[in-house]
Design a protein around this motif. Sequence first.
Motif, PDB file in Angstrom:
ATOM      1  N   ILE A  13       1.208  -1.141  -0.096  1.00 11.82           N
ATOM      2  CA  ILE A  13       0.040   0.132   0.158  1.00 11.82           C
ATOM      3  C   ILE A  13       0.965   1.231   0.100  1.00 11.82           C
ATOM      4  O   ILE A  13       0.810   2.420  -0.630  1.00 11.82           O
ATOM      5  N   ASN A  14       2.205   1.122   0.881  1.00 12.62           N
ATOM      6  CA  ASN A  14       2.934   2.120   0.725  1.00 12.62           C
ATOM      7  C   ASN A  14       3.573   2.538  -1.002  1.00 12.62           C
ATOM      8  O   ASN A  14       3.441   3.769  -0.790  1.00 12.62           O
ATOM      9  N   VAL A  15       3.803   1.346  -1.512  1.00 14.90           N
ATOM     10  CA  VAL A  15       4.544   1.708  -2.692  1.00 14.90           C
ATOM     11  C   VAL A  15       3.885   1.947  -4.002  1.00 14.90           C
ATOM     12  O   VAL A  15       3.720   3.294  -4.077  1.00 14.90           O
ATOM     13  N   LEU A  16       2.176   1.409  -3.746  1.00 16.05           N
ATOM     14  CA  LEU A  16       1.251   2.352  -4.154  1.00 16.05           C
ATOM     15  C   LEU A  16       1.066   3.934  -3.595  1.00 16.05           C
ATOM     16  O   LEU A  16       0.786   4.152  -5.133  1.00 16.05           O
ATOM     17  N   ILE A  17       0.760   4.446  -2.751  1.00 13.40           N
ATOM     18  CA  ILE A  17       0.754   5.688  -2.579  1.00 13.40           C
ATOM     19  C   ILE A  17       2.187   6.422  -2.841  1.00 13.40           C
ATOM     20  O   ILE A  17       1.523   7.095  -3.572  1.00 13.40           O
ATOM     21  N   ALA A  18       3.246   5.811  -2.794  1.00 12.37           N
ATOM     22  CA  ALA A  18       4.150   6.639  -3.065  1.00 12.37           C
ATOM     23  C   ALA A  18       4.166   6.555  -5.174  1.00 12.37           C
ATOM     24  O   ALA A  18       4.171   8.070  -5.345  1.00 12.37           O
ATOM     25  N   ALA A  19       4.234   6.207  -5.518  1.00 15.66           N
ATOM     26  CA  ALA A  19       3.323   5.939  -6.873  1.00 15.66           C
ATOM     27  C   ALA A  19       2.421   6.859  -7.725  1.00 15.66           C
ATOM     28  O   ALA A  19       2.685   7.262  -8.600  1.00 15.66           O
ATOM     29  N   ALA A  20       1.799   6.794  -6.414  1.00 18.69           N
ATOM     30  CA  ALA A  20       0.774   7.207  -6.826  1.00 18.69           C
ATOM     31  C   ALA A  20       0.458   9.028  -7.074  1.00 18.69           C
ATOM     32  O   ALA A  20       0.395   9.350  -7.968  1.00 18.69           O
ATOM     33  N   LEU A  21       1.187   9.320  -5.767  1.00 20.08           N
ATOM     34  CA  LEU A  21       1.878  11.260  -6.059  1.00 20.08           C
ATOM     35  C   LEU A  21       2.647  10.891  -6.889  1.00 20.08           C
ATOM     36  O   LEU A  21       3.087  12.355  -7.205  1.00 20.08           O
ATOM     37  N   LEU A  22       3.416  10.260  -6.952  1.00 17.62           N
ATOM     38  CA  LEU A  22       5.376  10.514  -8.156  1.00 17.62           C
ATOM     39  C   LEU A  22       4.110  10.778  -9.346  1.00 17.62           C
ATOM     40  O   LEU A  22       4.249  12.420 -10.231  1.00 17.62           O
ATOM     41  N   LEU A  23       3.194  10.127  -9.473  1.00 19.87           N
ATOM     42  CA  LEU A  23       2.379  10.376 -11.192  1.00 19.87           C
ATOM     43  C   LEU A  23       1.986  11.807 -10.567  1.00 19.87           C
ATOM     44  O   LEU A  23       2.667  11.997 -11.795  1.00 19.87           O
ATOM     45  N   GLU A  24       1.695  11.726  -9.720  1.00 18.96           N
ATOM     46  CA  GLU A  24       0.510  13.020  -9.930  1.00 18.96           C
ATOM     47  C   GLU A  24       1.531  14.546  -9.689  1.00 18.96           C
ATOM     48  O   GLU A  24       1.702  15.346 -10.693  1.00 18.96           O
ATOM     49  N   LEU A  25       3.095  14.022  -9.360  1.00 18.72           N
ATOM     50  CA  LEU A  25       3.600  15.069  -9.247  1.00 18.72           C
ATOM     51  C   LEU A  25       3.885  15.048 -10.876  1.00 18.72           C
ATOM     52  O   LEU A  25       3.965  16.440 -11.933  1.00 18.72           O
ATOM     53  N   THR A  26       4.732  14.447 -11.156  1.00 23.18           N
ATOM     54  CA  THR A  26       5.035  14.247 -12.847  1.00 23.18           C
ATOM     55  C   THR A  26       4.504  14.969 -13.769  1.00 23.18           C
ATOM     56  O   THR A  26       4.409  16.438 -13.875  1.00 23.18           O
ATOM     57  N   THR A  27       2.561  14.505 -13.944  1.00 27.88           N
ATOM     58  CA  THR A  27       1.880  15.247 -14.585  1.00 27.88           C
ATOM     59  C   THR A  27       1.614  16.822 -14.466  1.00 27.88           C
ATOM     60  O   THR A  27       1.519  17.448 -15.409  1.00 27.88           O
ATOM     61  N   ALA A  28       1.862  16.947 -12.641  1.00 28.48           N
ATOM     62  CA  ALA A  28       1.780  18.756 -12.627  1.00 28.48           C
ATOM     63  C   ALA A  28       3.104  19.286 -13.483  1.00 28.48           C
ATOM     64  O   ALA A  28       2.888  20.142 -13.917  1.00 28.48           O
ATOM     65  N   VAL A  29       4.483  18.932 -13.144  1.00 20.35           N
ATOM     66  CA  VAL A  29       5.142  19.520 -13.120  1.00 20.35           C
ATOM     67  C   VAL A  29       5.460  19.725 -15.535  1.00 20.35           C
ATOM     68  O   VAL A  29       4.836  20.711 -15.700  1.00 20.35           O
ATOM     69  N   GLN A  30       4.987  18.187 -15.395  1.00 19.36           N
ATOM     70  CA  GLN A  30       4.462  18.307 -16.622  1.00 19.36           C
ATOM     71  C   GLN A  30       3.438  19.141 -18.033  1.00 19.36           C
ATOM     72  O   GLN A  30       3.623  20.121 -18.505  1.00 19.36           O
ATOM     73  N   TYR A  31       2.572  19.574 -16.671  1.00 19.20           N
ATOM     74  CA  TYR A  31       1.428  20.489 -16.750  1.00 19.20           C
ATOM     75  C   TYR A  31       2.138  22.356 -16.964  1.00 19.20           C
ATOM     76  O   TYR A  31       1.688  22.909 -17.828  1.00 19.20           O
ATOM     77  N   PHE A  32       2.378  21.631 -15.918  1.00 22.65           N
ATOM     78  CA  PHE A  32       3.406  23.497 -15.347  1.00 22.65           C
ATOM     79  C   PHE A  32       3.871  23.875 -16.713  1.00 22.65           C
ATOM     80  O   PHE A  32       3.791  25.255 -17.173  1.00 22.65           O
ATOM     81  N   SER A  33       4.901  23.255 -17.030  1.00 21.49           N
ATOM     82  CA  SER A  33       6.240  23.342 -17.633  1.00 21.49           C
ATOM     83  C   SER A  33       5.475  24.006 -19.484  1.00 21.49           C
ATOM     84  O   SER A  33       5.812  24.706 -19.741  1.00 21.49           O
TER      85      SER A  33
END
Lengths: 630, 102
Positions: A13-33
Amino acid sequence: MKTTQQTTKWGSINVLIAAALLLELTTAVQYFSMRRNITRQLTEMAQRDVSETNHTAELKREVERTTTLMLPIVERYTANQADDSLRLYIEQILNQQHDIVGFDYCHVVGDDGLRDGIYIYKNDDSGKPIEQHIDFDFTRRSWYSEGIKGNGFWSEPYMSNYKVILMCTYSAPVRDEQGQTVAVLGADVPLRELSALATQIYKNQQRSLLPIILLHAIGLILLAFIIYRSIRNVMRLQAVDAEKERISSELLVAHRIQQAMLPKTFPPFPNRGDLDIYASLTPAREVGGDFYDFVLRDEKLFFCIGDVSGKGVPAALVMAMASSAFRLLTEHESAPEYILAQINDSMARDNDYNMFITLFIGVLDLTTGQMCYCNAGHKAPMIGSLPLPIKPNLPIGALSDVKFSAQETTLSSGTTIFLYTDGLTEAENNTHEQFGQQRMQTICTDTLSQTSSPKSLIDRMTEAVHDFVSDTEQSDDLTMMAISYNKMQSANSNSYHIILPCDVSQTPRLAEWVEGICEDAGFGPTTIMQINLAIEEAVVNVMKYAYPNGSEGDVNLEAVTEPDWLTFTITDDGRPFDPTAQGEVDTTLPAEERALGGLGIHLMRKYMDSLDYKRLGNRNILTMRKHINK
Amino acid sequence: MYMKTTFKKEDQHLVMAFEGRLDTAASSQAEEDMRVLYDCEGRDIILDCTHLDYISSSGLRLFLGLIKNARPKGSHVYLTGMNDSLRQVFDETGFTALFEIL
């Protein structure tokens, strides 16, 4: 096992949460840049558009004018077929022009489909003109297909076939003197500004690419890790499943073996009018610690019901031990207290796990209705509608060298005995109320007032328990056995029957059988001993001489008591052997001269009133009679 | 349904007590038990039959075998405590005359 699974689950579950957060972060960074880049580029383009629209219009007019000026000269050279001059002219113009990077000159493709065209363009480094035969199908290019139609034509921007450059071509028709279009002249204008803009966009993108790629890489690693964990879990689950499968199939076999240990054919003695038995055993799990058994031997019914402490496999192992001990012991023992003591000794000897059994053993003499019984901590069976008075005694296996004391009662004809384990009285419903002694007793009374059938009683009891517990899970093994006894009305004669295997160790069993018959016939102890002696000698002779050297066979004995006579008939299918043919021993000889044999036949003759031997077919038949003096 | 023997070695004689039923089934064990009596070396042998309930010809043969072994060594074999039924068996078989019955 449980803790490991828990940790694994939370880890995933921890790994899944980290992965989901990372995915969100990547998308956010990509979106803003992306948004920042696009905004900046749009701004730049808008500014450029404004400043350059004028410049572009100027450029277009300049190219159109140059081409138009060239046309008459090109038409002349074409008409004169002065190819070299034409080339030199075009190169000359190219050198003068800054904005034009190359000229296309293509003859109109006729019906023969032959293409002829050249491309003269500036070398990128030196700026010198290069001439190139056009080897691709220029007729597909719009500057050609539109250019031959008449007026000047501006193509859409396209990528050059010869240079990595985006450009537009202005094309115009080359005519002959008759005004027929014979060729197309095209001037290539590079879209340098546009190219520069594209490069800029790409460069900007690249700047924000690195962190995105890094984030993606981390995401991929995480994803790989999750997949690895999932696969490992799946494989572990498969292993656990296989193990479970194996255990449950072994339990199924164990269940069958255990069921096979219990008598299950009902009615067990269909030919007997004096005895009917029915029993049922429902283990709470696949295997259980309850058991019942019964054995009929020499007109005596040996029966038992037992309950091993605990449930499941450990209880089942102990149950198997106890029930096989019961089978073995009842082959030659008749005293229930002795059978119990024997089972107890073997159980208590190595009882490291402190397992114990509550066990009730009864021995019912079917000829008299006399029942000898001994209880080891078990629930009192019901005799009709009343509990049998029992001494509690210790359960089996608790202590070694326990003295068990037997009790006796006489059953009247038509009595039904009901035996059960605490799985019946302690069956609980969903409010944890127990079925209880009272309900059980009431059902016994009610049922037995209508019928003495063991099956009816147990069916009724089973139904009542099921109704009571309804859908509550069965928590303990449930075992019941009912025996109904109807004493045979003895006429003037009684007959008895026993079959012995060819083994002299069977003589105690024989003695017991003979003694029972003699007691029934009313003989005194001395005579009983004498008859016993005579019968034993006869049987041992058969075992020794009719079945010599350990050959196998049965010795069949039948006894009939009539008012005046007790008759024994001994039958075997061994070698012909006539004991009555033996000579009489001389009992007056001194010891030194006495033979070791011959005493048996002497005793048979002395103690029985008649001795008769027949050989019928393959059988030896010896009849021995004793007169009954009332 | 059992048979038990107890052996006691005293100064002047060997004593063996029998208990239970000496039938054919028990005779092989009894034969083993009685082997110690074969080393009597002139000492008298006492067979205590007080608790012997029953004897069959297999048992009688053991007694006969014992006396055949003991007599040439100068040992006497005494039987004690026999009950009436047992005594009758000995009478019937002529064994009463072979042993010294007390």
